[in-house]
Design an enzyme around this catalytic site. Structure first.
Site, PDB file in Angstrom:
ATOM      1  CE  LYS A   1    -102.481 -25.020  62.218  1.00 17.42           C
ATOM      2  NZ  LYS A   1    -103.049 -25.641  63.284  1.00 17.42           N
TER       3      LYS A   1
HETATM    4  C1  E4P Z   1    -101.008 -27.169  65.624  1.00 18.32           C
HETATM    5  O1  E4P Z   1    -101.184 -26.161  64.722  1.00 18.32           O
HETATM    6  C2  E4P Z   1    -101.651 -28.611  65.523  1.00 18.32           C
HETATM    7  O2  E4P Z   1    -102.985 -27.962  65.531  1.00 18.32           O
HETATM    8  C3  E4P Z   1    -101.458 -29.159  66.708  1.00 18.32           C
HETATM    9  O3  E4P Z   1    -100.347 -28.899  67.481  1.00 18.32           O
HETATM   10  C4  E4P Z   1    -101.286 -30.672  66.448  1.00 18.32           C
HETATM   11  O4  E4P Z   1    -101.290 -31.616  67.627  1.00 18.32           O
HETATM   12  P1  E4P Z   1    -101.397 -33.115  67.595  1.00 18.32           P
HETATM   13  O5  E4P Z   1    -100.098 -33.713  66.946  1.00 18.32           O
HETATM   14  O6  E4P Z   1    -101.224 -33.332  69.215  1.00 18.32           O
HETATM   15  O7  E4P Z   1    -102.610 -33.118  67.077  1.00 18.32           O
END
Ligand code: E4P
Length: 214
Positions: free
Chosen positions: A83
């Site tokens: 990522k």
């Molecule tokens: C996705 O890859 C992220 O880790 C995640 O969906 C972020 O979610 P949040 O905005 O609820 O922290």
């Protein structure tokens, strides 16, 4: 639309995987920090449970640092997807990793242009954040639809992971908008699978059966 689970909690991952609902996992530094465990150890444990993509995020700000971390993460398991944040340095890293055959998930995407550029750099996945856009009064579902339209028009194979899913209705809305995947926290998966009429129906069937078989 497929489901990934958005967590670094191994018990939640096991439970969701056993139900057959999820086919991948996304983590981020906040989610891993919450578990209070060694990062690489957690990612390895997750890859042993789930036979599918597992996103693990880099922490460096510069492309060279990201590439270095990405190589270590990718070596943990063939299913690791690295990522990378949506920055200029991030795109450089994505392009280099694409050449090396390392899969990437470009995260913190908040506009269609960002998604298109990430796809062109060679991202395997892009992650637009629905909930965080709504937090600032913008339409996260409209962004999913916009990216899905653009990718379809231009024949782009990069998959759209709808992220920052905060409630069950987001799942339906993202599926209708054309997301390939929704990455969903365990709590929301459980909320989405329950319906009070299902529970009432099971109770009534059991009562009718018992009454007829007294
Ligand atoms: C996705 O890859 C992220 O880790 C995640 O969906 C972020 O979610 P949040 O905005 O609820 O922290």
């Amino acid at each position: 639309m497929k489901f990934f689970i958005d967590t670094a909690n191994v018990e939640e991952i096991k439970a969701a995987y056993e139900m057959g609902v999820i086919c991948g996992v996304t983590t981020n530094p906040s989610l891993v920090a919450k578990e209070g465990r060694d990062f690489h150890e957690v990612i390895k444990e997750i890859t042993a449970i789930v036979n599918g993509p597992v996103s693990a995020e880099v922490l460096a700000d510069d492309a060279q640092g990201m590439i270095k971390e990405a190589k270590v993460l990718a070596a943990l398991d063939e299913h690791v997807v690295v990522k990378i944040p949506m920055t200029a340095e991030g795109l450089k890293a994505v392009a280099a990793l694409h050449m090396l055959g390392i899969q990437t998930n470009v995260t913190l995407v908040f506009s269609a242009n960002q998604a298109l550029m990430a796809a062109r750099a060679g991202a395997s996945y892009v992650s637009p954040f629905v909930g965080r856009l709504e937090d600032i009064g913008q339409d996260g579902i409209a962004l999913i639809a916009e990216i899905a339209d653009i990718f379809a028009v231009h024949g782009i194979a990069t998959e759209i992971i709808a992220a920052s899913i905060r409630r069950p209705t987001h799942i339906t809305e993202c599926a209708k908008a054309g997301a390939n995947i929704a990455t969903v926290p365990y709590k929301i998966i459980m909320q989405a699978l329950h319906h009070p009429l299902t529970d009432a129906g099971i109770k009534r069937f059991k009562e009718d059966w018992a009454e007829a078989n007294q």
